[in-house]
Scaffold this active site. Sequence first.
Site, PDB file in Angstrom:
ATOM      1  N   ASP A  60      39.196   7.768  23.151  1.00 16.14           N
ATOM      2  CA  ASP A  60      38.869   6.608  23.974  1.00 16.14           C
ATOM      3  C   ASP A  60      38.929   7.106  25.413  1.00 16.14           C
ATOM      4  OD1 ASP A  60      38.873   4.378  25.629  1.00 16.14           O
ATOM      5  OD2 ASP A  60      39.964   3.144  24.184  1.00 16.14           O
ATOM      6  N   TYR A 153      29.785  -4.333  35.381  1.00 11.27           N
ATOM      7  CA  TYR A 153      29.044  -3.098  35.075  1.00 11.27           C
ATOM      8  C   TYR A 153      28.548  -2.444  36.360  1.00 11.27           C
ATOM      9  CZ  TYR A 153      25.627  -0.095  32.607  1.00 11.27           C
ATOM     10  OH  TYR A 153      24.914   0.971  32.114  1.00 11.27           O
TER      11      TYR A 153
HETATM   12  P1  NAP Z   1      25.026   3.680  23.259  1.00 11.55           P
HETATM   13  O1  NAP Z   1      23.848   4.106  22.466  1.00 11.55           O
HETATM   14  O2  NAP Z   1      25.614   2.346  23.012  1.00 11.55           O
HETATM   15  O3  NAP Z   1      26.169   4.816  23.076  1.00 11.55           O
HETATM   16  C1  NAP Z   1      27.404   4.668  23.706  1.00 11.55           C
HETATM   17  C2  NAP Z   1      28.304   5.818  23.319  1.00 11.55           C
HETATM   18  O4  NAP Z   1      29.556   5.674  24.013  1.00 11.55           O
HETATM   19  C3  NAP Z   1      28.638   5.859  21.825  1.00 11.55           C
HETATM   20  O5  NAP Z   1      28.765   7.206  21.417  1.00 11.55           O
HETATM   21  C4  NAP Z   1      30.000   5.157  21.773  1.00 11.55           C
HETATM   22  O6  NAP Z   1      30.708   5.536  20.617  1.00 11.55           O
HETATM   23  C5  NAP Z   1      30.630   5.686  23.067  1.00 11.55           C
HETATM   24  N1  NAP Z   1      31.745   4.890  23.604  1.00 11.55           N
HETATM   25  C6  NAP Z   1      31.739   3.586  23.969  1.00 11.55           C
HETATM   26  N2  NAP Z   1      32.940   3.241  24.435  1.00 11.55           N
HETATM   27  C7  NAP Z   1      33.735   4.346  24.368  1.00 11.55           C
HETATM   28  C8  NAP Z   1      35.078   4.638  24.709  1.00 11.55           C
HETATM   29  N3  NAP Z   1      35.916   3.691  25.204  1.00 11.55           N
HETATM   30  N4  NAP Z   1      35.538   5.894  24.518  1.00 11.55           N
HETATM   31  C9  NAP Z   1      34.731   6.868  24.002  1.00 11.55           C
HETATM   32  N5  NAP Z   1      33.457   6.646  23.666  1.00 11.55           N
HETATM   33  C10 NAP Z   1      32.958   5.401  23.839  1.00 11.55           C
HETATM   34  O7  NAP Z   1      24.723   3.716  24.813  1.00 11.55           O
HETATM   35  P2  NAP Z   1      23.659   4.587  25.672  1.00 11.55           P
HETATM   36  O8  NAP Z   1      22.519   3.711  25.982  1.00 11.55           O
HETATM   37  O9  NAP Z   1      23.447   5.903  25.046  1.00 11.55           O
HETATM   38  O10 NAP Z   1      24.491   4.740  27.036  1.00 11.55           O
HETATM   39  C11 NAP Z   1      25.139   5.929  27.407  1.00 11.55           C
HETATM   40  C12 NAP Z   1      25.525   5.839  28.874  1.00 11.55           C
HETATM   41  O11 NAP Z   1      24.352   5.643  29.673  1.00 11.55           O
HETATM   42  C13 NAP Z   1      26.450   4.672  29.217  1.00 11.55           C
HETATM   43  O12 NAP Z   1      27.389   5.068  30.188  1.00 11.55           O
HETATM   44  C14 NAP Z   1      25.504   3.636  29.812  1.00 11.55           C
HETATM   45  O13 NAP Z   1      26.155   2.743  30.667  1.00 11.55           O
HETATM   46  C15 NAP Z   1      24.521   4.541  30.528  1.00 11.55           C
HETATM   47  N6  NAP Z   1      23.225   3.911  30.775  1.00 11.55           N
HETATM   48  C16 NAP Z   1      22.435   3.502  29.742  1.00 11.55           C
HETATM   49  C17 NAP Z   1      21.202   2.917  30.021  1.00 11.55           C
HETATM   50  C18 NAP Z   1      20.272   2.451  28.935  1.00 11.55           C
HETATM   51  O14 NAP Z   1      19.245   1.796  29.259  1.00 11.55           O
HETATM   52  N7  NAP Z   1      20.513   2.734  27.674  1.00 11.55           N
HETATM   53  C19 NAP Z   1      20.809   2.733  31.346  1.00 11.55           C
HETATM   54  C20 NAP Z   1      21.640   3.154  32.373  1.00 11.55           C
HETATM   55  C21 NAP Z   1      22.850   3.760  32.075  1.00 11.55           C
HETATM   56  P3  NAP Z   1      31.870   4.572  19.967  1.00 11.55           P
HETATM   57  O15 NAP Z   1      31.354   3.165  20.034  1.00 11.55           O
HETATM   58  O16 NAP Z   1      32.053   5.097  18.585  1.00 11.55           O
HETATM   59  O17 NAP Z   1      33.073   4.783  20.806  1.00 11.55           O
END
Ligand code: NAP
Length: 244
Positions: A60, A153
């Site tokens: 975490d 956020y």
């Molecule tokens: P995602 O598909 O929901 O994946 C999130 C990942 O983070 C998963 O591996 C999840 O695994 C892990 N996670 C969540 N909470 C955690 C914690 N407390 N400790 C350790 N691991 C944790 O999201 P994504 O879209 O790939 O996003 C990745 C990053 O990019 C994030 O920081 C997000 O804010 C940023 N981002 C995304 C977008 C977008 O449009 N997708 C845009 C801008 C920025 P578990 O749930 O198993 O822990």
Amino acid sequence: MSELDGKVALITGGTRGIGLACASRLAAAGAKVVITGRSEEAGATAAETLGSNGLFLKQDVGSETDWVAVTAKVQEAFGRLDIVVANAGISNASPMVDMSLEQFRTMHDIHLKGAFLAVKYGAIEMRKHGDGGSIILMSSIMGKISAAGYVHYSSAKTGVRLLAKSAALELGPEGIRVNSVLPGFIRTDMTVAFPEEQIAPIAVPVKRFGNAEEIGDAVLFAATDRSKFMTGADLVLDGGMIAR
Ligand code: NAP
């Protein structure tokens, strides 16, 4: 010889979405890759896709105890750490007056506290070998602009972006570079509730959402010596959304 042969990378939230795409890119470039997340089942499945270069560790990112344990296990498994991608994240929305302090705090714990601990424990490990390193913090275009419902956020992602700049100033003399990546709408589990066909034609100049692999390419660039003069930078990958 591959570009990242001999390098070891740690990618938080590397079990799916953007994190897993970053892990695949870094592994393909020759790095040993440690991915973390809370779900052991998802982590084991994701690590299999990385082959012999991949390892999953449960973590975490808001827990300092977990950072101590994870960095010790990386040392034990691979003997060094060169690249950290602080990518783990969650997203949800709520009007500010209805938002509980707990909801606000959880968002900051994962994104901002998680990024602080990533830089701190990443730099501690990089100092052990003295060859420098690259730390990449996953911010967002919401670290530059905001939207109603996202006070927790966008304030956390702004903090992440500026944390990278502070860390770049402190760690630059040691050859440790710290940059932020600012994705716009990327197709992952996090954005399933956002209809691309309605949003992209209006909000995104290139008329589509991005792919996780396109963020992985930018992270690979930031991780390698090809970007060795880049630190404290904001890498915006948003199809032109915030160019207006
Ligand atoms: P995602 O598909 O929901 O994946 C999130 C990942 O983070 C998963 O591996 C999840 O695994 C892990 N996670 C969540 N909470 C955690 C914690 N407390 N400790 C350790 N691991 C944790 O999201 P994504 O879209 O790939 O996003 C990745 C990053 O990019 C994030 O920081 C997000 O804010 C940023 N981002 C995304 C977008 C977008 O449009 N997708 C845009 C801008 C920025 P578990 O749930 O198993 O822990």
